[in-house]
Scaffold this motif. Structure first.
Motif, PDB file in Angstrom:
ATOM      1  N   GLN A 149     -10.495 -43.109   5.321  1.00 42.01           N
ATOM      2  CA  GLN A 149      -9.411 -43.038   4.333  1.00 42.01           C
ATOM      3  C   GLN A 149      -9.301 -41.633   3.737  1.00 42.01           C
ATOM      4  O   GLN A 149      -8.194 -41.108   3.570  1.00 42.01           O
ATOM      5  N   PHE A 150     -10.431 -41.016   3.416  1.00 49.06           N
ATOM      6  CA  PHE A 150     -10.410 -39.706   2.773  1.00 49.06           C
ATOM      7  C   PHE A 150      -9.869 -38.632   3.724  1.00 49.06           C
ATOM      8  O   PHE A 150      -9.082 -37.765   3.321  1.00 49.06           O
ATOM      9  N   LEU A 151     -10.306 -38.694   4.991  1.00 50.64           N
ATOM     10  CA  LEU A 151      -9.862 -37.705   5.981  1.00 50.64           C
ATOM     11  C   LEU A 151      -8.548 -38.086   6.645  1.00 50.64           C
ATOM     12  O   LEU A 151      -8.030 -37.329   7.467  1.00 50.64           O
ATOM     13  N   GLN A 152      -8.049 -39.299   6.331  1.00 50.30           N
ATOM     14  CA  GLN A 152      -6.788 -39.800   6.894  1.00 50.30           C
ATOM     15  C   GLN A 152      -6.831 -39.794   8.431  1.00 50.30           C
ATOM     16  O   GLN A 152      -5.895 -39.337   9.084  1.00 50.30           O
ATOM     17  N   LEU A 153      -7.923 -40.314   8.960  1.00 47.81           N
ATOM     18  CA  LEU A 153      -8.072 -40.391  10.411  1.00 47.81           C
ATOM     19  C   LEU A 153      -7.312 -41.600  10.937  1.00 47.81           C
ATOM     20  O   LEU A 153      -7.173 -42.622  10.255  1.00 47.81           O
ATOM     21  N   GLU A 154      -6.852 -41.484  12.164  1.00 44.31           N
ATOM     22  CA  GLU A 154      -6.089 -42.569  12.781  1.00 44.31           C
ATOM     23  C   GLU A 154      -6.509 -42.748  14.232  1.00 44.31           C
ATOM     24  O   GLU A 154      -7.148 -41.879  14.835  1.00 44.31           O
ATOM     25  N   GLY A 155      -6.102 -43.889  14.804  1.00 42.08           N
ATOM     26  CA  GLY A 155      -6.251 -44.140  16.228  1.00 42.08           C
ATOM     27  C   GLY A 155      -7.687 -44.048  16.718  1.00 42.08           C
ATOM     28  O   GLY A 155      -8.630 -44.511  16.050  1.00 42.08           O
ATOM     29  N   GLU A 156      -7.858 -43.438  17.870  1.00 42.65           N
ATOM     30  CA  GLU A 156      -9.171 -43.381  18.508  1.00 42.65           C
ATOM     31  C   GLU A 156     -10.160 -42.519  17.735  1.00 42.65           C
ATOM     32  O   GLU A 156     -11.367 -42.762  17.781  1.00 42.65           O
ATOM     33  N   THR A 157      -9.671 -41.520  17.006  1.00 42.38           N
ATOM     34  CA  THR A 157     -10.575 -40.688  16.198  1.00 42.38           C
ATOM     35  C   THR A 157     -11.231 -41.521  15.104  1.00 42.38           C
ATOM     36  O   THR A 157     -12.448 -41.447  14.890  1.00 42.38           O
ATOM     37  N   ALA A 158     -10.441 -42.332  14.417  1.00 41.63           N
ATOM     38  CA  ALA A 158     -10.985 -43.202  13.375  1.00 41.63           C
ATOM     39  C   ALA A 158     -11.947 -44.225  13.968  1.00 41.63           C
ATOM     40  O   ALA A 158     -13.028 -44.477  13.416  1.00 41.63           O
ATOM     41  N   LEU A 159     -11.573 -44.812  15.106  1.00 40.81           N
ATOM     42  CA  LEU A 159     -12.416 -45.825  15.734  1.00 40.81           C
ATOM     43  C   LEU A 159     -13.743 -45.222  16.197  1.00 40.81           C
ATOM     44  O   LEU A 159     -14.808 -45.831  16.027  1.00 40.81           O
ATOM     45  N   ALA A 160     -13.698 -44.028  16.763  1.00 44.74           N
ATOM     46  CA  ALA A 160     -14.923 -43.375  17.223  1.00 44.74           C
ATOM     47  C   ALA A 160     -15.862 -43.086  16.054  1.00 44.74           C
ATOM     48  O   ALA A 160     -17.080 -43.256  16.159  1.00 44.74           O
ATOM     49  N   LEU A 161     -15.312 -42.653  14.928  1.00 47.63           N
ATOM     50  CA  LEU A 161     -16.152 -42.385  13.752  1.00 47.63           C
ATOM     51  C   LEU A 161     -16.811 -43.673  13.263  1.00 47.63           C
ATOM     52  O   LEU A 161     -18.011 -43.672  12.932  1.00 47.63           O
ATOM     53  N   VAL A 162     -16.050 -44.762  13.218  1.00 50.04           N
ATOM     54  CA  VAL A 162     -16.604 -46.040  12.779  1.00 50.04           C
ATOM     55  C   VAL A 162     -17.750 -46.466  13.694  1.00 50.04           C
ATOM     56  O   VAL A 162     -18.827 -46.880  13.225  1.00 50.04           O
ATOM     57  N   ILE A 163     -17.562 -46.370  14.986  1.00 52.73           N
ATOM     58  CA  ILE A 163     -18.585 -46.781  15.948  1.00 52.73           C
ATOM     59  C   ILE A 163     -19.834 -45.914  15.816  1.00 52.73           C
ATOM     60  O   ILE A 163     -20.965 -46.411  15.876  1.00 52.73           O
ATOM     61  N   MET A 164     -19.658 -44.610  15.619  1.00 56.86           N
ATOM     62  CA  MET A 164     -20.807 -43.718  15.455  1.00 56.86           C
ATOM     63  C   MET A 164     -21.601 -44.088  14.203  1.00 56.86           C
ATOM     64  O   MET A 164     -22.837 -44.125  14.225  1.00 56.86           O
ATOM     65  N   PHE A 165     -20.903 -44.350  13.100  1.00 63.02           N
ATOM     66  CA  PHE A 165     -21.587 -44.690  11.849  1.00 63.02           C
ATOM     67  C   PHE A 165     -22.357 -45.999  11.962  1.00 63.02           C
ATOM     68  O   PHE A 165     -23.305 -46.226  11.212  1.00 63.02           O
ATOM     69  N   GLN A 166     -21.936 -46.895  12.865  1.00 60.25           N
ATOM     70  CA  GLN A 166     -22.568 -48.208  12.996  1.00 60.25           C
ATOM     71  C   GLN A 166     -23.673 -48.233  14.047  1.00 60.25           C
ATOM     72  O   GLN A 166     -24.117 -49.314  14.445  1.00 60.25           O
ATOM     73  N   SER A 167     -24.160 -47.078  14.469  1.00 59.31           N
ATOM     74  CA  SER A 167     -25.228 -47.024  15.464  1.00 59.31           C
ATOM     75  C   SER A 167     -26.505 -47.685  14.954  1.00 59.31           C
ATOM     76  O   SER A 167     -26.750 -47.748  13.744  1.00 59.31           O
ATOM     77  N   ALA A 168     -27.330 -48.133  15.886  1.00 59.48           N
ATOM     78  CA  ALA A 168     -28.594 -48.772  15.543  1.00 59.48           C
ATOM     79  C   ALA A 168     -29.636 -47.740  15.118  1.00 59.48           C
ATOM     80  O   ALA A 168     -29.439 -46.525  15.261  1.00 59.48           O
ATOM     81  N   CYS A 169     -30.760 -48.220  14.597  1.00 60.34           N
ATOM     82  CA  CYS A 169     -31.882 -47.341  14.265  1.00 60.34           C
ATOM     83  C   CYS A 169     -32.420 -46.679  15.529  1.00 60.34           C
ATOM     84  O   CYS A 169     -32.365 -47.257  16.623  1.00 60.34           O
ATOM     85  N   SER A 170     -32.958 -45.489  15.380  1.00 61.96           N
ATOM     86  CA  SER A 170     -33.343 -44.686  16.539  1.00 61.96           C
ATOM     87  C   SER A 170     -34.818 -44.859  16.916  1.00 61.96           C
ATOM     88  O   SER A 170     -35.706 -44.807  16.058  1.00 61.96           O
ATOM     89  N   VAL A 171     -35.069 -45.027  18.207  1.00 61.73           N
ATOM     90  CA  VAL A 171     -36.440 -45.074  18.705  1.00 61.73           C
ATOM     91  C   VAL A 171     -37.096 -43.702  18.609  1.00 61.73           C
ATOM     92  O   VAL A 171     -38.319 -43.592  18.580  1.00 61.73           O
ATOM     93  N   VAL A 172     -36.291 -42.633  18.545  1.00 58.24           N
ATOM     94  CA  VAL A 172     -36.844 -41.293  18.347  1.00 58.24           C
ATOM     95  C   VAL A 172     -37.532 -41.211  16.988  1.00 58.24           C
ATOM     96  O   VAL A 172     -38.596 -40.600  16.840  1.00 58.24           O
ATOM     97  N   CYS A 173     -36.942 -41.833  15.974  1.00 56.79           N
ATOM     98  CA  CYS A 173     -37.554 -41.858  14.645  1.00 56.79           C
ATOM     99  C   CYS A 173     -38.898 -42.573  14.708  1.00 56.79           C
ATOM    100  O   CYS A 173     -39.883 -42.126  14.102  1.00 56.79           O
ATOM    101  N   PHE A 174     -38.952 -43.677  15.446  1.00 60.70           N
ATOM    102  CA  PHE A 174     -40.223 -44.385  15.620  1.00 60.70           C
ATOM    103  C   PHE A 174     -41.244 -43.493  16.316  1.00 60.70           C
ATOM    104  O   PHE A 174     -42.426 -43.471  15.947  1.00 60.70           O
TER     105      PHE A 174
END
Length: 381
Positions: free
Chosen positions: A270-295
């Protein structure tokens, strides 16, 4: 109707991303089914060691080959860096809710929860969905992943050493870690497979090398990269805990983590006024699982503490860390598959979905009757 050339038409109707997501669940199920046959602790430790010291360094090396930085491309990494910082801070608060108690063990467990909650694994839980549903957002996703790599490979290890080193030092009778020479320390760190993969990957990237330029070595590295996903998900099925406090603590923590990711993603869109595939890609990236690298980074700190005469596995709460990775993947895969299928409608529903996840986490904790607090009191008595 289904003919000889159209077997399992219902499965063929699934897109590549959905089929791959389903295959992850099948791999976890395979690991769970194999538990009676592969329940030896030494055997499981060997599989975990293979993932962390053999397969994961190859994945990191391959990922670093494609890293390219430019001043104009820093906005999305900075956005993701802010997202990581929010998760680290909120993860500390969530830890106090799902892991109450003042004992040193609980304090360390809350630190572990915060570190895992602020880590992200888009390679296994995001990029496959971006490639399928928002291919024009792949470049943005790769740029956002730079912040995750910098956090996991540089900032996170330093924060872990500070958190768990200080905590272990407070324990009575703890042996001081011998300082050693600078050269010996650097050499020891370089000999760690994870660190070697990082250094080698950065050097190869600086030289503009690709897998094909490395001949048979590059081919072997690609094979190790390909092996990491099936072995990791089978390992999750073999080791994820379904007993004791794990379902409540990890379930509530991952639900709250996903709710926070949704809120951050919706706010950014909403703040960046993203639309379409750019908005969807950002949402998917933010919803990534916890990292095995951190473990893996956490286990390195635990090994250092163990070498100094402390119980590194207990200090760093390694079982909890692995459980958080295991619980976060199914939820991340389900949410990202839903985001890809619903697209703009999913983004519209995110505030309501975030509140629903918070409610689910609260209901899970209340239904368990505060088992985490009860266990802490039982240990104290």
């Amino acid at each position: 109707g289904a003919g000889p050339g159209r077997p399992a038409a219902c499965m063929l109707s699934l897109g590549p991303a959905e089929q791959k997501a389903c295959s992850f669940f099948v791999l976890i199920l395979v690991g769970y089914v194999l538990r009676p046959k592969l329940n030896d602790k030494k055997m499981l430790a060997g599989v975990r060691g293979l993932v962390l010291n053999g397969l994961l360094p190859a994945v990191i090396f391959g990922g670093l080959l494609s890293v390219k930085l430019s001043v104009n491309a820093l906005s999305f990494p900075l956005l993701n860096a802010a997202h990581i910082a929010v998760h680290l801070l909120v993860g500390s608060l969530v830890g106090r809710l799902v892991l109450p108690g003042a004992s040193l063990e609980r304090v360390n467990a809350r630190s572990t929860l915060a570190f895992l909650s602020s880590s992200f694994a888009p390679g296994l839980s995001a990029f496959v969905f971006i490639k399928e549903f928002a291919p024009s957002g792949m470049a943005m996703g790769a740029l956002m992943d730079l912040a995750s790599k910098a956090y996991l490979l540089i900032a996170c290890p330093a924060l872990m050493r500070r958190a768990f080193g200080d905590a272990a030092a407070k324990k009575k009778g703890a042996k001081p870690v011998p300082p050693g020479s600078l050269f010996a320390t650097l050499w020891r760190e370089l000999c760690e497979p994870l660190n070697f993969g990082i250094v080698a990957g950065l050097a190869a990237s600086a030289l503009g090398l690709k897998h094909a330029d490395l001949g048979p070595v590059g081919g072997a590295i690609q094979l190790l990269e390909a092996a990491q996903t099936p072995v990791l998900f089978v390992l999750i099925g073999l080791t994820v805990s379904l007993e004791g406090d794990a379902p409540v603590v990890c379930g509530a923590a991952t639900l709250l983590r996903s709710a926070l990711s949704m809120a951050c993603a919706y706010g950014a869109v909403q703040f960046l006024q993203l639309e379409g595939e750019t908005a969807l890609a950002l949402v998917i990236m933010f919803q990534s699982a916890c990292s095995v690298v951190c473990f893996a980074q956490l286990e390195k700190v635990a090994n250092t503490l163990t070498a100094a005469g402390r119980d590194g596995e207990v200090v760093c709460a390694l079982p909890l860390a692995l459980d958080l990775v295991g619980y976060s993947f199914p939820l991340a895969i389900a949410l990202n598959a839903s985001a890809g299928l619903l697209r703009e409608r999913y983004i519209e529903l995110m505030p309501s979905c975030a509140l629903a996840l918070v409610a689910a986490a609260g209901a899970l904790t209340l239904a368990a009757g505060g088992s985490g607090g009860k266990e802490e009191k039982a240990k104290a008595s």
